[in-house]
Design a protein around this motif. Structure first.
Motif, short mmCIF file in Angstrom:
data_model
loop_
_atom_site.label_atom_id
_atom_site.label_comp_id
_atom_site.label_asym_id
_atom_site.label_seq_id
_atom_site.Cartn_x
_atom_site.Cartn_y
_atom_site.Cartn_z
N PHE A 288 -0.42 6.14 -6.91
CA PHE A 288 -1.83 6.55 -7.03
C PHE A 288 -2.06 8.02 -6.68
CE2 PHE A 288 -3.18 1.92 -6.07
CZ PHE A 288 -2.85 1.55 -7.37
N SER A 289 -1.17 8.63 -5.91
CA SER A 289 -1.33 10.04 -5.55
C SER A 289 -0.61 10.97 -6.53
CB SER A 289 -0.84 10.28 -4.13
OG SER A 289 0.55 10.01 -4.03
N ASP A 290 0.08 10.40 -7.50
CA ASP A 290 0.84 11.18 -8.48
C ASP A 290 -0.04 11.49 -9.70
OD1 ASP A 290 2.48 12.08 -10.56
OD2 ASP A 290 4.09 10.68 -10.08
N PRO A 291 -0.36 12.77 -9.94
CA PRO A 291 -1.23 13.12 -11.07
C PRO A 291 -0.69 12.67 -12.42
CG PRO A 291 -0.93 15.01 -9.62
CD PRO A 291 0.02 13.94 -9.16
N THR A 292 0.62 12.67 -12.60
CA THR A 292 1.20 12.22 -13.87
C THR A 292 0.99 10.73 -14.07
OG1 THR A 292 2.86 13.97 -13.76
CG2 THR A 292 3.31 12.14 -15.26
N ALA A 293 1.24 9.94 -13.03
CA ALA A 293 1.06 8.49 -13.13
C ALA A 293 -0.40 8.11 -13.32
CB ALA A 293 1.61 7.81 -11.88
N MET A 294 -1.30 8.93 -12.80
CA MET A 294 -2.74 8.63 -12.86
C MET A 294 -3.45 9.41 -13.96
SD MET A 294 -3.14 6.34 -10.57
CE MET A 294 -4.87 6.29 -10.13
N GLU A 295 -2.70 9.91 -14.90
CA GLU A 295 -3.25 10.75 -15.96
C GLU A 295 -4.46 10.13 -16.67
OE1 GLU A 295 -1.80 12.93 -20.10
OE2 GLU A 295 -0.33 11.90 -18.85
N TYR A 296 -4.44 8.84 -16.90
CA TYR A 296 -5.51 8.19 -17.65
C TYR A 296 -6.54 7.49 -16.76
CZ TYR A 296 -2.43 9.40 -21.41
OH TYR A 296 -1.64 10.12 -22.27
N TYR A 297 -6.49 7.76 -15.46
CA TYR A 297 -7.49 7.28 -14.51
C TYR A 297 -8.40 8.45 -14.16
CZ TYR A 297 -5.08 2.87 -13.84
OH TYR A 297 -4.54 1.63 -14.02
N GLU B 161 -4.59 8.23 0.80
CA GLU B 161 -4.16 7.05 1.57
C GLU B 161 -5.33 6.12 1.88
OE1 GLU B 161 -1.62 5.90 5.58
OE2 GLU B 161 -2.10 7.99 5.18
N LYS B 162 -6.45 6.67 2.29
CA LYS B 162 -7.62 5.85 2.62
C LYS B 162 -8.11 5.08 1.40
CE LYS B 162 -12.29 6.10 4.51
NZ LYS B 162 -13.34 6.99 4.99
N GLN B 163 -8.19 5.74 0.25
CA GLN B 163 -8.65 5.09 -0.97
C GLN B 163 -7.67 4.00 -1.42
OE1 GLN B 163 -8.79 8.81 -3.07
NE2 GLN B 163 -11.04 8.69 -3.27
N THR B 164 -6.38 4.26 -1.26
CA THR B 164 -5.37 3.26 -1.62
C THR B 164 -5.50 2.03 -0.74
OG1 THR B 164 -3.85 4.97 -2.40
CG2 THR B 164 -2.88 2.83 -1.83
N LEU B 165 -5.68 2.22 0.56
CA LEU B 165 -5.84 1.08 1.48
C LEU B 165 -7.11 0.30 1.15
CD1 LEU B 165 -4.74 2.72 4.83
CD2 LEU B 165 -3.50 1.00 3.50
N GLN B 166 -8.20 1.01 0.83
CA GLN B 166 -9.45 0.33 0.47
C GLN B 166 -9.26 -0.49 -0.80
OE1 GLN B 166 -12.07 3.71 0.23
NE2 GLN B 166 -12.86 3.39 2.31
N ALA C 190 0.81 -1.22 0.00
CA ALA C 190 0.00 0.00 0.00
C ALA C 190 0.85 1.28 0.00
CB ALA C 190 -0.95 0.00 1.19
N GLU C 191 1.91 1.32 0.77
CA GLU C 191 2.74 2.54 0.84
C GLU C 191 3.34 2.88 -0.52
OE1 GLU C 191 6.71 4.14 3.11
OE2 GLU C 191 5.46 2.67 4.14
N ASN C 192 3.87 1.87 -1.20
CA ASN C 192 4.44 2.10 -2.52
C ASN C 192 3.36 2.42 -3.55
OD1 ASN C 192 7.12 1.68 -1.71
ND2 ASN C 192 6.88 -0.52 -1.92
N LEU C 193 2.22 1.78 -3.44
CA LEU C 193 1.12 2.06 -4.37
C LEU C 193 0.59 3.48 -4.17
CD1 LEU C 193 -0.78 -1.34 -4.28
CD2 LEU C 193 0.61 -0.42 -6.14
N LEU C 194 0.57 3.96 -2.93
CA LEU C 194 0.12 5.32 -2.66
C LEU C 194 0.99 6.33 -3.39
CD1 LEU C 194 -1.65 7.40 -1.25
CD2 LEU C 194 -0.17 7.20 0.75
N GLU C 195 2.28 6.06 -3.45
CA GLU C 195 3.19 6.94 -4.17
C GLU C 195 2.77 7.08 -5.64
OE1 GLU C 195 7.88 7.02 -4.59
OE2 GLU C 195 7.23 5.96 -2.79
#
Length: 68
Positions: free
Chosen positions: A28-37, A43-48, A21-26
């Motif tokens: 999932f919280s990055d606008p560039t990495a999530m550009e097409y999402y 943090e809460k959404q990543t854990l869920q 989860a900690e690495n995924l949060l890095e």
């Protein structure tokens, strides 16, 4: 490692774990990495999402992590 699916000199393909989860949060919280999402995740959404994916994994739908 029991979770390991495949291993090379440069990477390991393994089953997703709760402690990712900690690495995924890095990511999932990055606008560039999530550009097409639809949006970034906090943090809460990543854990869920991690809990949901681990639960789905137990139903034999596979999610994997590439690590080095």
């Amino acid at each position: 490692m029991k979770d390991t699916i495949m291993k090379t000199d440069r990477m390991i393909l393994r089953k997703m774990r709760r402690d990712d989860a900690e690495n995924l949060l890095e990511i999932f919280s990055d606008p560039t990495a999530m550009e097409y999402y639809p949006s970034t995740k906090n943090e809460k959404q990543t854990l869920q999402m991690g809990k949901r994916n681990c639960r789905i994994f137990s139903l034999s739908i596979k999610f994997f992590i590439l690590s080095h």
